[in-house]
Enzyme design. Structure first.
Site, PDB file in Angstrom:
ATOM      1  N   ARG A 147     -56.361 -69.487 119.915  1.00  7.83           N
ATOM      2  CA  ARG A 147     -56.490 -68.042 119.756  1.00  7.83           C
ATOM      3  C   ARG A 147     -57.733 -67.539 120.488  1.00  7.83           C
ATOM      4  NH1 ARG A 147     -55.387 -70.269 114.625  1.00  7.83           N
ATOM      5  NH2 ARG A 147     -53.398 -69.615 113.715  1.00  7.83           N
ATOM      6  N   LYS A 171     -58.513 -70.026 111.706  1.00  9.03           N
ATOM      7  CA  LYS A 171     -58.559 -69.074 110.598  1.00  9.03           C
ATOM      8  C   LYS A 171     -59.074 -69.768 109.341  1.00  9.03           C
ATOM      9  CE  LYS A 171     -54.851 -65.984 112.158  1.00  9.03           C
ATOM     10  NZ  LYS A 171     -53.533 -65.407 111.817  1.00  9.03           N
ATOM     11  N   HIS A 244     -53.073 -63.663 123.634  1.00 12.01           N
ATOM     12  CA  HIS A 244     -52.034 -64.100 122.700  1.00 12.01           C
ATOM     13  C   HIS A 244     -50.723 -64.413 123.426  1.00 12.01           C
ATOM     14  CE1 HIS A 244     -51.460 -64.779 118.462  1.00 12.01           C
ATOM     15  NE2 HIS A 244     -50.232 -64.297 118.548  1.00 12.01           N
ATOM     16  N   ARG A 247     -50.933 -67.861 124.419  1.00 12.96           N
ATOM     17  CA  ARG A 247     -50.637 -68.729 123.264  1.00 12.96           C
ATOM     18  C   ARG A 247     -49.126 -68.911 123.139  1.00 12.96           C
ATOM     19  NH1 ARG A 247     -52.780 -70.628 118.357  1.00 12.96           N
ATOM     20  NH2 ARG A 247     -51.691 -70.039 116.449  1.00 12.96           N
ATOM     21  N   HIS A 270     -50.725 -73.441 112.863  1.00 10.99           N
ATOM     22  CA  HIS A 270     -49.921 -72.652 111.928  1.00 10.99           C
ATOM     23  C   HIS A 270     -49.883 -73.333 110.568  1.00 10.99           C
ATOM     24  CE1 HIS A 270     -47.412 -70.556 115.311  1.00 10.99           C
ATOM     25  NE2 HIS A 270     -48.554 -69.948 115.087  1.00 10.99           N
ATOM     26  N   TYR A 279     -40.529 -69.581 118.314  1.00  8.96           N
ATOM     27  CA  TYR A 279     -40.533 -70.021 119.712  1.00  8.96           C
ATOM     28  C   TYR A 279     -39.239 -70.732 120.090  1.00  8.96           C
ATOM     29  CZ  TYR A 279     -45.432 -68.850 119.387  1.00  8.96           C
ATOM     30  OH  TYR A 279     -46.608 -68.175 119.196  1.00  8.96           O
TER      31      TYR A 279
END
Length: 314
Positions: A147, A171, A244, A247, A270, A279
């Protein structure tokens, strides 16, 4: 007692949520509090009717708020009531059975491999620190799928040249290790040498992996966005040219080259496999496109829907 403040403190200090994330939660809850007080000043969190929350949702949708924004605000309210229930501050959750607005699923935008090859194989980058850095930024996004915030936060200590891997802080301060290949490693060694020379010239002690060419300090997210947009615009006509999108491009390229979904999930950081599954839709759309272009009978030709001339069933 300020229950919203207690909840925000819980998220920040016990769950280690970032300040930016907790600010979003607080804004969502304050917005609902302002709404229900305008509806009925006697309302409280303990005795909140579900109909008032439904009314809030309807009003947000009527004002043109995106379904994704409304879903996020409802999610903030759900998390808040779960917190209140666990603390014994309320006895019921009025949000529990409320449905969220449906969001139309959109396929993630990505850059085609041929366009990325053109970018890295062409003469788009200058032969100075700024050019080497810009190329390395683009290559890092494309080769690792990290990210924007993760790239900006990279430090020299996060690079392991011997093991050929990066330590990335994602995150909620969760860390993961991302391996990289020979081409990336060669470019990284070259870049680090250029960075060292540049830092000495600037007398910069900043340990960030990517330094601003003017200040010699850590780059801002907006500066990185501008760099990505500039270079991607040189090789693609796609309108969305952001970190992004790179990504998404990384994930799509991995799946197109037979990586399994679980591995891609771990590389992207994730929490849920369902987040990564989007995806697979992208790669399937690409597969359909390739089939329609390649197969001689993929499209109807001249309205010939059968063997009109043959009387022989065989």
């Amino acid at each position: 007692m300020n229950w919203i403040k207690d909840f925000i403190d819980y998220l920040q200090y016990e769950r280690n949520y970032s300040r930016k994330t907790t600010e979003v939660y607080q804004a969502d809850l304050e917005a609902f509090k302002q709404f229900y007080e305008a509806v009925d000043s006697s309302l409280t969190w303990e005795e909140m009717p579900a109909d008032v929350i439904r009314q809030w949702v309807v009003e947000m949708m009527d004002k043109g708020n995106a379904a994704t924004s409304v879903r996020r605000r409802l999610s903030s309210l759900r998390s808040f009531y779960k917190f209140l229930l666990r603390r014994g501050l309320v006895t019921r959750d009025p949000v529990h059975n409320l449905p969220s607005p449906k969001v139309e699923k959109k396929l993630p935008a990505y850059i085609r491999e041929a366009e990325m090859d053109r970018l890295f194989d062409g003469d788009f980058f200058s032969e100075d620190y700024q050019g080497f850095r810009n190329r390395m930024i683009l290559l890092t996004f494309y080769s690792t799928g990290i990210r924007l915030s993760e790239l900006v936060g990279l430090a020299e200590r996060d690079v392991d040249l011997d093991q050929m891997q990066l330590k990335v802080t994602g995150k909620r301060n969760k860390q993961r290790i991302i391996p990289y290949g020979d081409e990336f490693g060669d470019n990284l060694r070259h870049y680090l040498a250029e960075r060292s020379t540049f830092a000495q010239q600037k007398q910069s002690a900043d340990k960030s992996l990517f330094l601003d060419e003017r200040s010699g300090q850590q780059m801002t997210p907006q500066k990185v966005r501008d760099i990505v947009k500039k270079y991607l615009s040189m090789v693609t006509t796609q309108r969305r040219n952001s970190p992004h999108v790179l990504r998404h491009t990384f994930a799509t390229a991995m799946l197109n080259h037979n990586a399994d979904l679980q591995s891609v999930k771990e590389l992207l950081g994730h929490e849920s496999l369902s987040t990564t599954e989007i995806y697979t839709h992208t790669t399937f759309e690409q597969l359909k496109e390739m089939y329609n272009q390649a197969h001689p009978r993929a499209k109807t030709k001249g309205g010939n829907y059968g063997n009109q001339n043959s009387g022989n069933p065989l």
